[in-house]
Design a protein around this motif. Structure first.
Motif, PDB file in Angstrom:
ATOM      1  N   HIS A 168      -1.232   3.954   6.693  1.00  0.00           N
ATOM      2  CA  HIS A 168      -2.249   4.584   5.841  1.00  0.00           C
ATOM      3  C   HIS A 168      -2.891   5.785   6.545  1.00  0.00           C
ATOM      4  N   ALA A 169      -3.306   5.599   7.804  1.00  0.00           N
ATOM      5  CA  ALA A 169      -4.010   6.663   8.530  1.00  0.00           C
ATOM      6  C   ALA A 169      -3.047   7.815   8.863  1.00  0.00           C
ATOM      7  N   ALA A 170      -1.884   7.478   9.396  1.00  0.00           N
ATOM      8  CA  ALA A 170      -0.927   8.521   9.799  1.00  0.00           C
ATOM      9  C   ALA A 170      -0.466   9.322   8.588  1.00  0.00           C
ATOM     10  N   ASN A 171      -0.237   8.621   7.468  1.00  0.00           N
ATOM     11  CA  ASN A 171       0.231   9.321   6.269  1.00  0.00           C
ATOM     12  C   ASN A 171      -0.825  10.282   5.727  1.00  0.00           C
ATOM     13  N   TYR A 172      -2.100   9.888   5.868  1.00  0.00           N
ATOM     14  CA  TYR A 172      -3.191  10.777   5.415  1.00  0.00           C
ATOM     15  C   TYR A 172      -3.146  12.073   6.217  1.00  0.00           C
ATOM     16  N   LEU A 173      -3.061  11.962   7.536  1.00  0.00           N
ATOM     17  CA  LEU A 173      -3.009  13.178   8.365  1.00  0.00           C
ATOM     18  C   LEU A 173      -1.758  13.994   8.037  1.00  0.00           C
TER      19      LEU A 173
ATOM     20  N   LEU B 129       0.835  -1.207   0.000  1.00  0.00           N
ATOM     21  CA  LEU B 129       0.000   0.000   0.000  1.00  0.00           C
ATOM     22  C   LEU B 129       0.869   1.256   0.000  1.00  0.00           C
ATOM     23  N   ALA B 130       1.867   1.260   0.900  1.00  0.00           N
ATOM     24  CA  ALA B 130       2.709   2.457   1.048  1.00  0.00           C
ATOM     25  C   ALA B 130       3.499   2.756  -0.217  1.00  0.00           C
ATOM     26  N   ALA B 131       3.795   1.712  -0.993  1.00  0.00           N
ATOM     27  CA  ALA B 131       4.621   1.883  -2.200  1.00  0.00           C
ATOM     28  C   ALA B 131       3.825   2.450  -3.378  1.00  0.00           C
ATOM     29  N   GLN B 132       2.496   2.521  -3.244  1.00  0.00           N
ATOM     30  CA  GLN B 132       1.687   2.909  -4.420  1.00  0.00           C
ATOM     31  C   GLN B 132       0.849   4.152  -4.160  1.00  0.00           C
TER      32      GLN B 132
ATOM     33  N   LEU C 206      -5.336   1.351  -5.878  1.00  0.00           N
ATOM     34  CA  LEU C 206      -6.463   2.291  -5.880  1.00  0.00           C
ATOM     35  C   LEU C 206      -6.730   2.780  -4.459  1.00  0.00           C
ATOM     36  N   LEU C 207      -6.798   1.843  -3.510  1.00  0.00           N
ATOM     37  CA  LEU C 207      -7.026   2.237  -2.116  1.00  0.00           C
ATOM     38  C   LEU C 207      -5.896   3.145  -1.616  1.00  0.00           C
ATOM     39  N   ALA C 208      -4.657   2.805  -2.007  1.00  0.00           N
ATOM     40  CA  ALA C 208      -3.487   3.562  -1.541  1.00  0.00           C
ATOM     41  C   ALA C 208      -3.555   5.019  -1.961  1.00  0.00           C
TER      42      ALA C 208
ATOM     43  N   PRO D 263       3.611  11.798  -0.178  1.00  0.00           N
ATOM     44  CA  PRO D 263       3.363  10.774   0.843  1.00  0.00           C
ATOM     45  C   PRO D 263       4.667  10.263   1.448  1.00  0.00           C
ATOM     46  N   ARG D 264       4.576   9.773   2.699  1.00  0.00           N
ATOM     47  CA  ARG D 264       5.756   9.200   3.370  1.00  0.00           C
ATOM     48  C   ARG D 264       5.565   7.704   3.525  1.00  0.00           C
ATOM     49  N   PRO D 265       6.390   6.920   2.804  1.00  0.00           N
ATOM     50  CA  PRO D 265       6.179   5.465   2.828  1.00  0.00           C
ATOM     51  C   PRO D 265       6.444   4.830   4.189  1.00  0.00           C
TER      52      PRO D 265
END
Ligand code: ACO
Length: 388
Positions: free
Chosen positions: A159-164, A77-80, A130-132, A153-155
């Motif tokens: 998912h949640a922390a990167n969104y904030l 997820l983090a890679a995309q 897509l989700l990523a 984005p920071r890999p």
């Protein structure tokens, strides 16, 4: 050879209320008992404990991941998270027009057909990229609309922390991340709601996952579905003081307006997700001095007044608090503006939509109900020149 049996048409049911149109292992909504199961786990057990990645894996693969599976899924997820280059000018044009965030999300989600693997036939593969990218679209657009540069984005963040982080440029505290993660887990899936039904209808035609997600975003946007928490919070702000709640709410009901955050098509008792989010808000406000505890207390008081008035107006129909009412103080406490409430719902629900598409694809059955014709018959055609 026996002829195929065609069932006689079922009677028309307005809004398809109570019609069972799918079988699912993803979530069970018991509207009488006020219970929600996510792939077998009560929402109040799963949502405050698991990461969003764990819950998504559970829905897509039908079991909680092992540590190794979770690490691989989180990494994928983090890679995309990067958007296709075509998304940027589109988001800039949307920002210039000050479009609502849900519209920008719908526009840019369409560009994800340009992302690698987006058309992979295995939807649990195409779904990852897509989700990523949903949080990246929302955060990039939010910043562009305010004249700020998007943040990459920071890999190394979940998912949640990167969104904030992409919204504020600040790496969130563990408490903030937990607060958002509990929200995302709580609303990730909820039976055959309107947007999930939309996604299932689209995938059932043999169409692709990007199309299903774009359609589902359109369905979620409406105020009767995912658009309620912003107005629910605005209502609490407008009331401002518990002493004004009754007069304010009475006037609203007299104008035949709906109280946002109350009522539900399926629940006849309190929506269990409201309690999970209320508990998360209390925990968060107790641990984070920035949290607006006074607003939470006001919301509690507005809620009890609203419930009393709704019972008075509709004694025939139980109208209880739904998930959207406590979404509002929790997301507000996380410093998300009301314009981001519905898009943040979409960031979560996208995982549920994809899970339903994976599930539906396995049956391969086209969803095609019937309509009941109630118009005139056998009209005579009048040539254009002879019409008044
Ligand atoms: N405030 C005031 N009256 C209400 C409310 C409400 N929130 N909800 C229902 N009613 C009344 C209706 O006015 C109607 O009364 P009437 O028969 O006198 O006209 C009666 O209750 C039945 O309403 P319906 O629209 O038939 O009920 P339905 O099951 O279709 O509606 C819905 C469910 C759309 C959620 C409704 O309760 C509503 O509009 N709530 C406010 C919006 C909201 O909070 N949406 C978020 C839902 S949760 C989610 O989707 C994630």
């Amino acid at each position: 050879m026996t002829a195929a049996v065609i069932a006689p048409p079922a009677p028309f049911i307005s809004g398809l209320a109570g019609v069972v149109a799918a079988q699912t292992r993803l979530s069970h909504v018991d509207g009488e008992a006020g219970q929600l199961l996510l792939a077998g786990y009560p929402v109040e057990v799963l949502a405050p404990r698991a990461t969003f990645e764990e819950v998504t894996y559970l829905l897509w693969h039908r079991a909680l991941p092992t540590a190794a599976q979770l690490a691989a899924f989180t990494h994928a997820l983090a890679a995309q998270r990067e958007l296709p280059p075509a998304a940027r000018p589109l988001l800039q044009a949307a920002a210039a027009a000050q479009l609502p965030v849900m519209d920008a999300l719908r526009l840019a989600a369409g560009t994800l057909s340009l992302a690698p693997d987006s058309a992979a036939p295995d939807l649990s593969v195409s779904g990852v990229g897509l989700l990523a990218r949903f949080p990246t679209i929302v955060a990039a657009y939010w910043r562009l609309r305010q004249g700020q540069a998007p943040i990459a984005p920071r890999p190394d963040l979940g998912h949640a922390a990167n969104y904030l982080y992409m919204l504020s440029a600040i790496v969130p505290s563990a408490e903030r991340t937990r607060g958002l993660e509990t929200y995302l887990n709580t609303v990730v899936d909820h039976g055959l709601n309107a947007s999930t039904f939309t996604a299932r209808v689209i995938i059932s035609t043999g169409s692709d996952l990007v199309s299903a997600l774009v359609g589902a975003i359109g369905a979620l946007k409406g105020p009767l579905h995912g658009g309620a928490p912003g107005p629910a919070l605005d209502m609490v702000f407008e009331i401002g003081d518990a002493g004004r709640a009754e007069a304010f709410l009475r006037a609203k009901l007299d104008r035949r307006e709906r109280l946002m955050g109350f009522g539900h098509r399926v629940y006849r008792v309190r929506d269990p997700r409201a309690d999970v989010l209320a508990a998360a808000a209390v925990r968060f406000f107790g641990s984070d001095s920035a949290g607006d505890r006074a607003l939470y207390d006001l919301a509690r008081s507005v809620e009890s007044t609203a419930l009393a008035l709704l019972a008075e107006r509709h004694p025939e129909r139980p109208l209880q608090t739904n998930v959207e009412f406590y979404t509002a103080p929790l997301l507000h406490g996380l410093d998300l503006p009301t314009d981001l409430f519905s898009p943040t719902f979409a960031v979560s629900r996208a995982a549920g939509w994809i899970a339903h598409c994976i599930e539906h694809q396995a049956t391969g059955r086209l969803i095609r109900p019937q309509s009941e014709y109630i118009g005139p018959r056998d009209l005579a055609f009048v040539p254009l020149a002879q019409r008044d």
